[in-house]
Design a protein around this motif. Structure first.
Motif, PDB file in Angstrom:
ATOM      1  N   ALA A  12     -21.837 -27.933 -45.302  1.00  0.00           N
ATOM      2  CA  ALA A  12     -21.882 -27.908 -43.831  1.00  0.00           C
ATOM      3  C   ALA A  12     -21.686 -29.293 -43.204  1.00  0.00           C
ATOM      4  O   ALA A  12     -20.857 -29.432 -42.298  1.00  0.00           O
ATOM      5  N   PRO A  13     -22.395 -30.340 -43.642  1.00  0.00           N
ATOM      6  CA  PRO A  13     -22.176 -31.653 -43.018  1.00  0.00           C
ATOM      7  C   PRO A  13     -20.750 -32.175 -43.203  1.00  0.00           C
ATOM      8  O   PRO A  13     -20.188 -32.789 -42.292  1.00  0.00           O
ATOM      9  N   VAL A  19     -14.149 -31.349 -38.962  1.00  0.00           N
ATOM     10  CA  VAL A  19     -13.635 -30.660 -37.772  1.00  0.00           C
ATOM     11  C   VAL A  19     -13.872 -31.476 -36.508  1.00  0.00           C
ATOM     12  O   VAL A  19     -13.067 -31.414 -35.578  1.00  0.00           O
ATOM     13  N   VAL A  20     -14.941 -32.255 -36.462  1.00  0.00           N
ATOM     14  CA  VAL A  20     -15.162 -33.132 -35.311  1.00  0.00           C
ATOM     15  C   VAL A  20     -14.091 -34.232 -35.284  1.00  0.00           C
ATOM     16  O   VAL A  20     -13.542 -34.549 -34.218  1.00  0.00           O
ATOM     17  N   ALA A  21     -13.760 -34.790 -36.445  1.00  0.00           N
ATOM     18  CA  ALA A  21     -12.689 -35.796 -36.506  1.00  0.00           C
ATOM     19  C   ALA A  21     -11.353 -35.177 -36.079  1.00  0.00           C
ATOM     20  O   ALA A  21     -10.590 -35.793 -35.318  1.00  0.00           O
ATOM     21  N   ALA A  22     -11.076 -33.976 -36.549  1.00  0.00           N
ATOM     22  CA  ALA A  22      -9.825 -33.297 -36.176  1.00  0.00           C
ATOM     23  C   ALA A  22      -9.789 -33.012 -34.680  1.00  0.00           C
ATOM     24  O   ALA A  22      -8.763 -33.215 -34.022  1.00  0.00           O
ATOM     25  N   ALA A  23     -10.899 -32.542 -34.136  1.00  0.00           N
ATOM     26  CA  ALA A  23     -10.959 -32.231 -32.702  1.00  0.00           C
ATOM     27  C   ALA A  23     -10.775 -33.496 -31.862  1.00  0.00           C
ATOM     28  O   ALA A  23     -10.069 -33.468 -30.846  1.00  0.00           O
ATOM     29  N   ILE A 163     -11.304 -24.767 -32.747  1.00  0.00           N
ATOM     30  CA  ILE A 163     -11.574 -24.539 -34.170  1.00  0.00           C
ATOM     31  C   ILE A 163     -12.870 -25.229 -34.574  1.00  0.00           C
ATOM     32  O   ILE A 163     -13.693 -24.655 -35.291  1.00  0.00           O
ATOM     33  N   ALA A 164     -13.063 -26.445 -34.093  1.00  0.00           N
ATOM     34  CA  ALA A 164     -14.307 -27.163 -34.395  1.00  0.00           C
ATOM     35  C   ALA A 164     -15.509 -26.428 -33.820  1.00  0.00           C
ATOM     36  O   ALA A 164     -16.519 -26.233 -34.512  1.00  0.00           O
ATOM     37  N   ALA A 165     -15.415 -25.985 -32.575  1.00  0.00           N
ATOM     38  CA  ALA A 165     -16.542 -25.284 -31.950  1.00  0.00           C
ATOM     39  C   ALA A 165     -16.839 -23.970 -32.662  1.00  0.00           C
ATOM     40  O   ALA A 165     -18.012 -23.654 -32.928  1.00  0.00           O
ATOM     41  N   GLY A 166     -15.808 -23.214 -33.009  1.00  0.00           N
ATOM     42  CA  GLY A 166     -16.015 -21.945 -33.700  1.00  0.00           C
ATOM     43  C   GLY A 166     -16.599 -22.149 -35.092  1.00  0.00           C
ATOM     44  O   GLY A 166     -17.509 -21.427 -35.513  1.00  0.00           O
ATOM     45  N   THR A 167     -16.099 -23.146 -35.790  1.00  0.00           N
ATOM     46  CA  THR A 167     -16.598 -23.434 -37.143  1.00  0.00           C
ATOM     47  C   THR A 167     -18.043 -23.894 -37.111  1.00  0.00           C
ATOM     48  O   THR A 167     -18.877 -23.420 -37.880  1.00  0.00           O
ATOM     49  N   ILE A 168     -18.350 -24.797 -36.208  1.00  0.00           N
ATOM     50  CA  ILE A 168     -19.729 -25.305 -36.104  1.00  0.00           C
ATOM     51  C   ILE A 168     -20.676 -24.187 -35.704  1.00  0.00           C
ATOM     52  O   ILE A 168     -21.783 -24.076 -36.243  1.00  0.00           O
ATOM     53  N   ALA A 169     -20.260 -23.318 -34.778  1.00  0.00           N
ATOM     54  CA  ALA A 169     -21.109 -22.194 -34.375  1.00  0.00           C
ATOM     55  C   ALA A 169     -21.426 -21.292 -35.576  1.00  0.00           C
ATOM     56  O   ALA A 169     -22.579 -20.873 -35.765  1.00  0.00           O
TER      57      ALA A 169
END
Length: 176
Positions: A12-13, A19-23, A163-169
């Motif tokens: 997870a981390p 995904v945060v870097a990609a976003a 994608i980052a928001a959906g993945t993190i959720a």
């Protein structure tokens, strides 16, 4: 049902950081860098093999990546999404596996769809959207290159953010 067993602690981390870097790069440059996706895929392979053994880890990595790729590839093929977004979801799938990447894609589509709908309404481009959907939906028009070329973009969003928001959720839901 999402369970904590589906997302082991080191995964997870790492996924969240990627995904945060990609976003953030998608927001700034409107692209998701291939080196970031490549490093994420390689890291996922190493971690999957470390956690599950070489054979099972490689298979988990491959099935997750293929499912992630397959989920967004149709959107790319109809010019609804950029290739970087498709590759990013494949990378996410390599880390979290086929079931969770399916949920992440679903959450991404809800978040990204709502975001795009708000932008379309704010930009007063709903008529353009309906015209584009008619071209995409009519099988007789799909064979015609000129009809396909008549699709006029209503704008784009840096979908790496969705994608980052959906993945993190999904990851937060899985570990709750």
């Amino acid at each position: 049902m999402l369970t904590t067993a589906n997302v082991l602690p080191p995964i997870a981390p790492c996924v969240i950081a990627l995904v945060v870097a990609a976003a953030s790069t998608d927001l700034q440059c409107r692209r998701i860098p291939n080196p970031l996706v490549g490093a994420g895929l390689f890291g996922a392979l190493l971690v999957q093999c470390w956690l599950k053994g070489i054979g099972a880890g490689a298979m988990a990595w491959l099935t997750g990546a293929v499912v992630g790729l397959a989920l967004f590839l149709p959107f790319y093929l109809v010019r609804g999404m950029a290739a970087g977004d498709v590759k990013l979801l494949a990378m996410v799938g390599a880390w979290i596996g086929p079931l969770l990447v399916f949920y992440a894609a679903l959450a991404t589509c809800v978040i990204g769809g709502a975001w795009m709908l708000v932008l379309i309404v704010r930009r007063h481009q709903l008529g353009k959207v309906w015209a584009n959907l008619r071209v995409i939906a009519h099988p007789a028009l799909q064979g015609s290159g000129s009809a396909r070329d008549s699709i006029d973009s209503v704008g784009s969003v840096p979908y790496g953010v969705a994608i980052a928001a959906g993945t993190i959720a999904v990851l937060l839901t899985a570990s709750a």
